[in-house]
Design a protein around this motif. Structure first.
Motif, short mmCIF file in Angstrom:
data_model
loop_
_atom_site.label_atom_id
_atom_site.label_comp_id
_atom_site.label_asym_id
_atom_site.label_seq_id
_atom_site.Cartn_x
_atom_site.Cartn_y
_atom_site.Cartn_z
N CYS A 102 0.86 -1.18 0.00
CA CYS A 102 0.00 0.00 0.00
C CYS A 102 0.89 1.23 0.00
O CYS A 102 0.77 2.11 -0.83
CB CYS A 102 -0.88 0.01 1.25
N ARG A 128 2.96 -2.45 -7.51
CA ARG A 128 2.37 -1.22 -6.99
C ARG A 128 3.11 -0.80 -5.72
O ARG A 128 3.63 -1.64 -4.97
CB ARG A 128 0.87 -1.34 -6.73
N LYS A 133 0.41 9.46 -0.34
CA LYS A 133 -0.79 8.77 0.15
C LYS A 133 -1.91 9.73 0.53
O LYS A 133 -1.69 10.71 1.24
CB LYS A 133 -0.43 7.94 1.40
N HIS A 280 -8.86 -2.97 -0.89
CA HIS A 280 -9.55 -1.84 -0.27
C HIS A 280 -11.04 -2.12 -0.12
O HIS A 280 -11.70 -1.51 0.72
CB HIS A 280 -9.31 -0.56 -1.08
N GLU A 306 -2.95 -5.67 -2.55
CA GLU A 306 -1.87 -5.21 -1.67
C GLU A 306 -1.17 -6.42 -1.04
O GLU A 306 -1.84 -7.35 -0.56
CB GLU A 306 -2.42 -4.25 -0.61
N ASP A 317 -2.01 0.89 4.88
CA ASP A 317 -2.99 -0.21 4.99
C ASP A 317 -2.34 -1.57 5.16
O ASP A 317 -3.04 -2.56 5.39
CB ASP A 317 -3.83 -0.28 3.71
N GLN A 321 -4.37 -5.19 5.60
CA GLN A 321 -4.91 -5.64 4.31
C GLN A 321 -3.96 -6.47 3.46
O GLN A 321 -4.40 -7.14 2.52
CB GLN A 321 -5.19 -4.43 3.45
#
Ligand code: PEP
Ligand code: MN
Length: 344
Positions: A102, A128, A133, A280, A306, A317, A321
């Protein structure tokens, strides 16, 4: 198509609607039914102002639009044959996986380098990593431009193209100059039309740059999502990928309301590829594998997940996550199997 409140328009009302559409170069063609007469608008009915004027008439029940409000993103547009290529994958022909942290932690770059290697080994095509952010709380870590170098170094080490979110013009320029392949528009900015325009303009002459456009949690009708993409493609680069990522109201226990089920509806309207972000959407690592498979079952062209080598040590996150590399690997393998099954 004009549907009057009564069975048919009076001659005066017909004159009034005819005068309005004539001003916009259209004509009225009554379609006489057994009980009710409706009125087709013949010509280009995309003019918002004409539609607003008709909709404002107190004897009009409803206006049905036959033409799509988006010229480029529509499934029937000339762009429908356009294919986006990313990380060696032609979207629509093979499942695309974007994965990574993230948020890149600029104080501990090794976590990101190790994560990058791990997501590559797990089968991801694009890496990614959040540099800047969008945080709900203004006192939390907002990202750091130093992370851009870490992202690029990870790209060099793995050979993977990279995706990062941009929120303002200066960030767009920095990311593009650095060679970021995918500019991410986050859920919070998907309705920021000036940012969408800036991105469209900035990538107009960069055919190898793509945009991952998240769905805003405040978006209702699908046309709103597709029109946001049109803001970008209107400048000439059609590489826009739609990314459902959960919406509102939240489903008790999930971070958002999972919305991967909109994929078949999007595909009826637009040619744009759909890459779902289950992370998300459900917001907890334990639910991400199931949400990933659900997204594929619903017809997604790819996933944006993520992942982190040690989620508990991550920031943003990642602790809640992010998938560990082994879970990511298994999820990608199952998603690929389901993809193949779906296409049989
Ligand atoms: C993210 O991708 O880390 C992110 C902030 O996503 P979203 O804009 O969907 O909340
Ligand atoms: Mn995130």
């Amino acid at each position: 198509m004009i549907l009057p409140k009564s069975h048919r328009l009076t001659p005066e009302q017909l004159n009034e609607v005819t005068a309005i559409v004539t001003e916009f170069g259209c004509k009225i063609q009554p379609i006489i039914g057994a009980v009710r007469t409706i009125y087709a608008i013949v010509g280009d009915e995309r003019d918002e102002l004409m539609m607003n004027r008709l909709e404002g008439l107190d004897y009009v029940e409803r206006i049905d639009r036959i033409q799509s409000p988006f010229k480029l993103m529509d499934k029937r547009s000339d762009l429908a044959t356009h294919r986006i290529k990313l990380g060696g994958v032609t979207l629509g022909e093979e499942l695309l996986v974007i994965a990574g942290a993230c948020t890149i932690d600029p104080k501990n770059p090794n976590y990101f380098y190790e994560t990058a290697q791990a997501v590559k080994e797990a089968g991801a095509h694009v890496l990614r990593g959040g540099v800047w952010k969008p945080r709900t709380n203004p006192y939390t870590f907002q990202g750091d431009v130093k992370s851009l170098d870490i992202l690029l170094e990870a790209s060099r080490r793995t050979g993977l193209p990279v995706d990062t979110e941009v929120m303002e013009e200066a960030q767009i320029a920095l990311a593009l100059d650095a060679g970021v392949a995918v500019l991410q528009v986050g859920a919070r900015n998907a309705l920021n039309y000036s940012l969408l325009r800036q991105i469209g303009r900035a990538i107009a002459n960069r055919p190898s740059t793509s945009v991952l456009l998240k769905r805003s949690i405040h978006m209702g009708p699908l046309n709103e999502f597709i029109s946001a993409a049109e803001y970008i493609t209107a400048f000439g680069n059609p590489n826009v990928i739609l990314c459902p990522r959960g919406t509102t109201p939240t489903l008790d226990g999930y971070r958002n309301h999972p919305d991967e089920s909109i994929t078949p509806l999007l595909k009826e309207k637009t040619w744009a590829p759909v890459v779902v972000d289950p992370s998300h959407s459900v917001g907890k690592a334990a639910y991400v594998p199931a949400a990933s498979l659900a997204a594929i079952a619903y017809g997604a062209d790819g996933l944006c997940i993520e992942a982190h080598v040690e989620p508990a040590k991550g920031i943003g996150d990642d602790p809640k996550q992010s998938l560990t590399p082994d879970v990511l690997k298994k999820t990608i393998a199952q998603a690929k199997e389901l993809w193949a099954l779906r296409r049989r």
